[in-house]
Design an enzyme around this catalytic site. Structure first.
Site, mmCIF file in Angstrom:
data_model
loop_
_atom_site.group_PDB
_atom_site.id
_atom_site.type_symbol
_atom_site.label_atom_id
_atom_site.label_comp_id
_atom_site.label_asym_id
_atom_site.label_seq_id
_atom_site.Cartn_x
_atom_site.Cartn_y
_atom_site.Cartn_z
ATOM 1 N N ASP A 68 -50.658 8.197 -1.398
ATOM 2 C CA ASP A 68 -50.667 9.233 -2.419
ATOM 3 C C ASP A 68 -50.776 10.611 -2.098
ATOM 4 O OD1 ASP A 68 -53.158 8.609 -2.817
ATOM 5 O OD2 ASP A 68 -53.282 7.948 -4.614
ATOM 6 N N ASP A 478 -64.050 9.493 -4.068
ATOM 7 C CA ASP A 478 -63.721 8.013 -4.378
ATOM 8 C C ASP A 478 -64.664 6.996 -3.604
ATOM 9 O OD1 ASP A 478 -61.588 8.777 -6.000
ATOM 10 O OD2 ASP A 478 -60.154 8.645 -4.340
#
Length: 761
Positions: A68, A478
């Site tokens: 992404d 993340d």
């Protein structure tokens, strides 16, 4: 960008030669002589969402993965690793590192196409593009589209939105977001036009009230599937199915090669079709659906089978609606064994994702795991993550949860069309796979392992290379970050005790590198952690009231104290010891970027909105220093030189304002701008060149009209570009540092391609 058809700098994967000679020693100018550099990743292996995996259906072992924010990759079977394909993307086209779809040509396997663009809202200033390659991604040409694409937008796991006609491969279709409809190319992706006869550009919006435009975008046309039986070699396929983000009208069909379109009668309603895959042998079109667009959300879903010969729709969901608490997305059919298909419950977060398998076209299903007597579960798989051990996330959950997890956000799922025993699937952090998939059907257990080597997809916020101990410490989005003791090996674990969702800043004590501090984001405290063994082990600190995020942090040169500018708090704070209590600093605004002097343990620095601040009492009080000419807008980063009190370098700014690189030798009382550096975004120090006394400088900058990674061995008097046009990695403006132990070595932070390590060849 919108006016460009072919973009310079994105045409080849070969190293570019210097365009022209430039003055060699003019202050701040780039040297014509460039050292040859070798670039490779500091290994993490994975780290981000892989929403798409594509196998070529003509050539064995030819497969691609899309990410992404981190570009696209091609599978190398000989090394069982992924090869990055979009490292040539330059600073101005950073948005094209977000890949919303990928198509591999089944007529000519050398051809591959990428639909690129990261955001459809204002976060990405450029339009999307179709990138095309005739050498499997070794080099690219591009066509800029008249609209944006969203590789990191909601709905990015749906697809594939980009598809090549399997009979006439000069024809491609692209499903667009934001109400832009369906687009077609008839010249192998060079030019594109809107299919004006297509009736529905989509209606689904996750959150119409989101003012940022991120959640309020129309997710659009989401997949394209050809019925290859309705064409012949060289003749356009007549029957084409298209999925639309519209809960009442989610599947359309053309039977005249895209001239006219109609809603497929009798189709399911109330859900969005994430995927549409055709089993041409049996004549079935399968749909996986969800009530949401994903990849995070989804509370209900169904799986449907459409018989193309009769028009019959059948609900073949593996679970009843009443028992379903997730949506379906991942969908694949076994091309070598017609009638076998698999789907995923992509949004089954607890206790784990679910994978379903059918060998009778969806009449019956088995599951990757089942509850026995709650909370116990039985498993049709074993899972070995020893190759990427941090995938346990340092957790020790109680049943029914286990570690490592089977996955989450599992929207990519593919059975190898040439090998029924091999399957790969993407998660929010890695690619998993198995090579004994058929054991599922005979009572055995499939062996699941990471199949992610070479795919590096982390967003890097900060980097530090201490003079002793581990050569590199990283702050990542993340997955928190790592202590990298071996740059060529996957770290055994991420930072834990405490674990942050994202680490925003870290620092070590210059004269006592065993003392390390990091700060980051969490739903609740703690958001700061300390280490006394060079980052091997951690303990949490207290935090002031009002803190909502990590912000930036600095350690005193000897580790005796710390200054923290946390997000959300009303002040900058200082402490002695390890943060048992914090006191507000005076004279410096909240949210300033903070750093420490690397020699004087009582001296700290700060910068915000064009003004530099200095403290000489351990961060208790700050006074304003230089402000004239410093960048008032845009991000700015600065560092103090090791071993020299008050020697500071500051990079940053914004286009149209002050932008560049500044140097101070008086603790920020005055700064001098380097005249030859047009733009600079990072600054770092490394070991001095042989015969030099001043540390090597590194920066991500524009110097002499060229964007790149530069090194100076003479305190900024001259600069040498050390990357080339094949190694640009989009945006590299977050962090950069040299290595104090190895001359020429530099570590570069990227936004999606992980940590790049450059060494003199």
């Amino acid at each position: 960008m919108a006016a460009l058809a072919l973009v310079g700098g994105l045409l080849t994967a070969a190293a570019a030669s210097p365009a022209a000679a430039r003055p060699e020693s003019a202050p701040g100018r780039a040297s014509a002589r460039a050292d040859a550099y070798t670039w490779k990743n500091v290994r993490v292996d994975g780290g981000g969402f892989v929403p798409g995996i594509v196998f070529n259906r003509k050539e064995r072992n030819l497969a691609y993965a899309r990410t992404d924010i981190g570009g696209a990759y091609r599978w190398d079977q000989s090394g069982k690793r992924w090869v990055p394909l979009l490292d040539s993307l330059d600073w101005d086209h950073w948005g094209w590192t977000g890949v919303v779809s990928l198509a591999s040509d089944s007529v000519d396997p050398d051809k591959v196409y990428v639909a690129a663009g990261t955001y459809t809202n204002s976060w990405d200033p450029g339009n999307g593009a179709i990138l095309r390659s005739s050498d499997r991604g070794a080099s690219w040409q591009s066509t800029t589209l008249p609209f944006k694409l969203g590789g990191n937008m909601p709905g990015r796991g749906m697809g594939e939105r980009l598809a090549v006609d399997p009979n006439r491969n000069s024809v491609l279709y692209l499903g667009a977001p934001s109400g832009n409809g369906l687009w077609r190319s008839t010249d192998s992706g060079v030019t594109w036009s809107k299919v004006t006869s297509f009736p529905n550009p989509g209606t689904y919006v996750q959150d119409p009230g989101d003012a940022s435009g991120y959640l309020s975008d129309n997710q659009g046309v989401v997949w394209v599937t050809f019925d290859e039986r309705t064409g012949s070699a060289g003749s356009a396929t007549k029957t084409v199915y298209v999925g639309v983000a519209d809960k009442d009208n989610t599947v359309y069909r053309s039977t005249d090669a895209g001239a006219t379109w109609s809603r497929v009668a009798g189709q399911p309603t109330g859900y969005l079709s994430h995927k549409g895959v055709l089993d041409a042998k049996n004549g079935y079109l399968y749909l996986t659906t969800s009530d949401k667009g994903g990849p995070y959300d989804g509370e209900k879903g169904q799986v449907w089978r459409y018989t193309t010969a009769t028009g019959e729709w059948k609900n073949i969901s593996p679970m009843t609606d009443a028992d379903t608490y997730f949506g379906y997305s991942g969908l694949t059919v076994d091309r070598a064994t017609p009638g076998t298909l698999m789907v995923t419950g992509y949004s089954s977060w607890w206790p784990d994702t679910q994978i379903f398998r059918s060998t009778d076209s969806g009449a019956t299903w088995t599951r990757a795991w089942d509850f026995t007597s709650y909370p116990n579960r039985s498993f049709r798989y074993t899972q070995d993550v020893s190759a990427v051990p941090w995938l346990t996330f340092g957790t020790n959950p109680s049943p029914p949860e286990v570690t490592p997890k089977l996955g989450w956000m599992t929207e990519a799922l593919e059975i190898d069309p040439f090998d029924s025993s091999r399957m790969m699937y993407g998660t929010g952090a890695t690619i998993y796979g198995t090579e004994n998939l058929k054991s599922w059907d005979t009572g055995g257990k499939i062996a699941i392992t990471p199949m992610v080597r070479g795919l590096e997809e982390t967003a890097v916020n900060d980097l530090a290379s201490p003079p002793t101990g581990a050569p590199l410490l990283s702050a990542l989005g993340d997955i928190g970050g790592f202590r990298h003791t071996d740059l060529d090996a996957v770290p055994t674990r991420m930072y834990t005790s405490p674990t942050f969702t994202t680490t925003t800043s870290l620092d070590y004590a210059e004269t006592n590198p065993n003392t390390v501090v990091r700060v980051g984001n969490n739903d609740s405290a703690p958001r700061i952690a300390f280490s006394t063994d060079n980052g091997a082990n951690w303990f949490q600190g207290s935090e002031p009231s009002g803190v909502t995020g990590g912000g930036t942090v600095a350690a005193a040169a000897d580790g005796s104290g710390f200054v923290w500018a946390p997000e959300g708090a009303s002040a900058v704070y200082h402490t002695t010891g390890f943060g048992n209590s914090w006191s507000a600093s005076s004279g410096i605004p909240a949210g300033a970027v903070v750093e420490s002097d690397r020699k004087n343990p009582k001296k700290f620095y700060g910068f915000k909105a064009g003004t530099f601040y200095v403290s000489t009492d351990g961060g208790a009080t700050f006074t304003a220093g230089a402000s004239a000419g410093l960048p008032a807008d845009g991000p700015a980063r600065f560092k103090a030189l090791p071993g020299a009190e008050g020697d500071i370098w500051l990079a940053g700014g914004s286009t149209g304002g002050a932008y560049g690189l500044w140097h101070s030798t008086d603790s920020g009382a005055t700064f001098t701008k380097l005249s030859g550096v047009q733009q600079a975004d990072t600054i770092g120090f490394g070991k001095a060149a042989p015969g030099a006394s001043y540390p090597a400088l590194y920066t991500s900058a524009e110097i002499g009209g060229v964007r790149g990674i530069f090194r100076s061995t003479d305190a900024g008097a001259s600069w040498t570009r050390i990357n080339d046009n094949a190694h640009q990695w989009g945006w590299t403006g977050a962090s950069l540092t040299g290595d104090p132990r190895v001359y020429g070595r530099v570590y570069v932070a990227t936004n999606g391609r992980g940590i790049l390590r450059g060494d003199l060849s």
